[in-house]
Design an enzyme around this catalytic site. Structure first.
Site, mmCIF file in Angstrom:
data_model
loop_
_atom_site.group_PDB
_atom_site.id
_atom_site.type_symbol
_atom_site.label_atom_id
_atom_site.label_comp_id
_atom_site.label_asym_id
_atom_site.label_seq_id
_atom_site.Cartn_x
_atom_site.Cartn_y
_atom_site.Cartn_z
ATOM 1 C CD GLU A 83 56.266 115.871 -71.486
ATOM 2 O OE1 GLU A 83 55.890 117.000 -71.131
ATOM 3 O OE2 GLU A 83 55.491 115.039 -71.981
ATOM 4 C CB CYS A 112 39.131 120.139 -71.711
ATOM 5 S SG CYS A 112 38.313 120.772 -70.243
ATOM 6 C CE1 TYR A 142 53.153 117.211 -67.392
ATOM 7 C CE2 TYR A 142 55.174 118.180 -68.249
ATOM 8 C CZ TYR A 142 53.983 117.499 -68.458
ATOM 9 O OH TYR A 142 53.628 117.102 -69.722
ATOM 10 C CD1 TRP A 172 55.888 113.779 -77.724
ATOM 11 C CD2 TRP A 172 56.864 115.186 -79.172
ATOM 12 N NE1 TRP A 172 55.030 114.827 -77.927
ATOM 13 C CE2 TRP A 172 55.600 115.705 -78.805
ATOM 14 C CE3 TRP A 172 57.661 115.897 -80.067
ATOM 15 C CZ2 TRP A 172 55.115 116.911 -79.308
ATOM 16 C CZ3 TRP A 172 57.188 117.093 -80.565
ATOM 17 C CH2 TRP A 172 55.933 117.590 -80.191
ATOM 18 C CB CYS A 200 32.508 117.155 -67.191
ATOM 19 S SG CYS A 200 33.191 118.794 -66.913
ATOM 20 C CG LEU A 250 62.682 125.703 -79.169
ATOM 21 C CD1 LEU A 250 63.350 124.411 -78.718
ATOM 22 C CD2 LEU A 250 61.176 125.515 -79.264
ATOM 23 C CE1 TYR A 273 59.845 131.842 -70.617
ATOM 24 C CE2 TYR A 273 59.264 130.970 -72.783
ATOM 25 C CZ TYR A 273 58.977 131.775 -71.693
ATOM 26 O OH TYR A 273 57.822 132.518 -71.678
ATOM 27 C CB CYS A 287 31.051 120.127 -73.861
ATOM 28 S SG CYS A 287 31.902 121.267 -72.734
ATOM 29 C CG ASP A 308 50.203 119.606 -68.362
ATOM 30 O OD1 ASP A 308 49.054 119.225 -68.032
ATOM 31 O OD2 ASP A 308 50.629 119.542 -69.533
#
Length: 375
Positions: A44, A199, A127, A31, A216, A87, A89, A207, A145
């Site tokens: 999305e 992260c 979002y 995408w 950070c 998928l 939902y 890190c 998000d």
């Protein structure tokens, strides 16, 4: 969480290193090639509650079958649900079609380059509107998000509950002041990418390879794993169900048939097809009686039942514990005028292939595979 000017100053410092890192090291995702509004929007919506690797083949097939928003707006529901099968939902894809129909009717098939107008479309919240506006149109608006919140709460050492709307809104306001223009789309994606690849949500963040390690606050204090802060998850509600997998011989036909039932238009898996079921755990005698009644209702001769292995499926807030019985039945000819909400179909139509025209939710994937292999 209250707005803090010092937070804004710190976040301004992360923009350049994040953009440099992202433009050099970001993943190649389908995408991200030709990020048109339609492609960005489809990706999305698919990525909500679904892993990137799982989405890739669905995205490519969806765009192959429905290359334009006009195609999506006009797609028959059964085909649409089949394209989405697995998928989960399913309300997402139904809202997608409603959204597509509005974009066609209101905007001549073109998404508006306006965050406020995007949020008025079905299924598009803060979002998604921010993602489409920034990635497709490069508008300097945030897309906040879970990945983004994790990065930002660690950078700022922020212990506010990220599930609270006011916390998310404060981060949106902070990001509004630091969004680069041009480059907003890349910046928003860099935050998402860092949260997904470096992260990390589960386990220690990486890190040592993070472009923001020197900026950070959580890392400087050795408190990375304390953030983000959110309340404990509620226990899932357990629901016992008994499924009936029909093995029905029709006359002398070689292929056997099975019975499907359409769920109610609201609630879990609204309007989807399933194997007929009782909303409780049944003993063998109870299952035998229920299967016999089902056969009589469908105009089938009941021959007996045999047990299948139990299974389970986990939704966000519900867990189904499923027991199952294979029901052997017979009819000289295919019954006509079945009760509303029931369908007798050849077993081959449950095959896990693109050619199958029956969309069966992944909650029943285990039984479908075993059921089809038995014929």
């Amino acid at each position: 969480m209250r707005y803090n000017p010092d937070h804004c100053k710190r976040l301004k410092q992360i923009v350049e290193p994040l953009l440099l890192w992202y433009r050099k090291d970001h993943r190649q995702l389908p995408w991200r090639d030709n990020p048109s509004p339609y492609r960005v929007w489809v990706s999305e919506i698919m990525l909500q509650q679904t892993r990137v690797e799982a989405v890739k083949p669905y995205f490519e097939r969806f765009l192959r079958e429905l290359p334009t928003i006009q195609d999506l707006a006009e797609c028959p529901e059964e085909k649409l649900l089949k394209l989405w099968e697995g998928l989960g939902y399913y309300s997402r894809v139904r809202n997608m079609q409603k959204c597509a129909q509005q974009v066609v009717s209101l905007y001549q098939g073109h998404f508006p380059a306006d965050e406020a107008l995007l949020k008025k479309l079905p299924g598009i919240g803060d979002y998604t509107a921010g993602a489409v506006a920034s990635i497709a149109f490069d508008l300097p608006v945030p897309a906040v998000d879970g990945n983004v919140l994790r990065v930002l709460t660690r950078v700022l050492s922020c212990d506010e509950d990220i599930t609270l709307p006011k916390t998310k809104e404060t981060f949106r306001q902070l990001l509004l002041e630091v969004e680069p223009s041009p480059g907003a789309g890349d910046f928003n994606q860099s935050l998402m990418e860092l949260g997904a690849m470096v992260c990390l949500p589960n386990g220690a963040p990486q890190c040592l390879v993070c472009p923001l390690s020197s900026l950070c606050q959580a890392h400087l204090e050795g408190k990375e794993l304390l953030f983000p802060v959110k309340p404990p998850k509620k226990e899932r509600k357990i629901q016992e169900r008994t499924l009936f997998l029909f093995d029905c011989q029709i006359g002398t036909q070689q292929e056997k048939y099975t019975l499907l039932h359409q769920r109610e238009a609201k609630g879990v898996l609204a309007g989807m097809w399933e194997f007929p079921a009782e909303e409780s755990a049944l003993s063998k005698a109870q299952a035998d009686c229920a299967a016999h009644k089902l056969c009589s209702l469908m105009g089938l001769d009941f021959e007996g039942i045999s047990p299948e292995k139990p299974s389970r499926h986990i939704f966000t807030h519900i867990e189904w514990k499923m027991s199952a019985w294979q029901v052997r039945a017979f009819a000289k000819t295919l019954p006509q005028n079945l009760p509303n909400g029931f369908l007798l179909v050849p077993a081959s139509q449950l095959g896990d292939t693109e050619q199958s025209n029956i969309a069966l939710p992944s909650a029943f994937k285990t039984y479908r595979k075993r059921f089809v292999s038995s014929f």
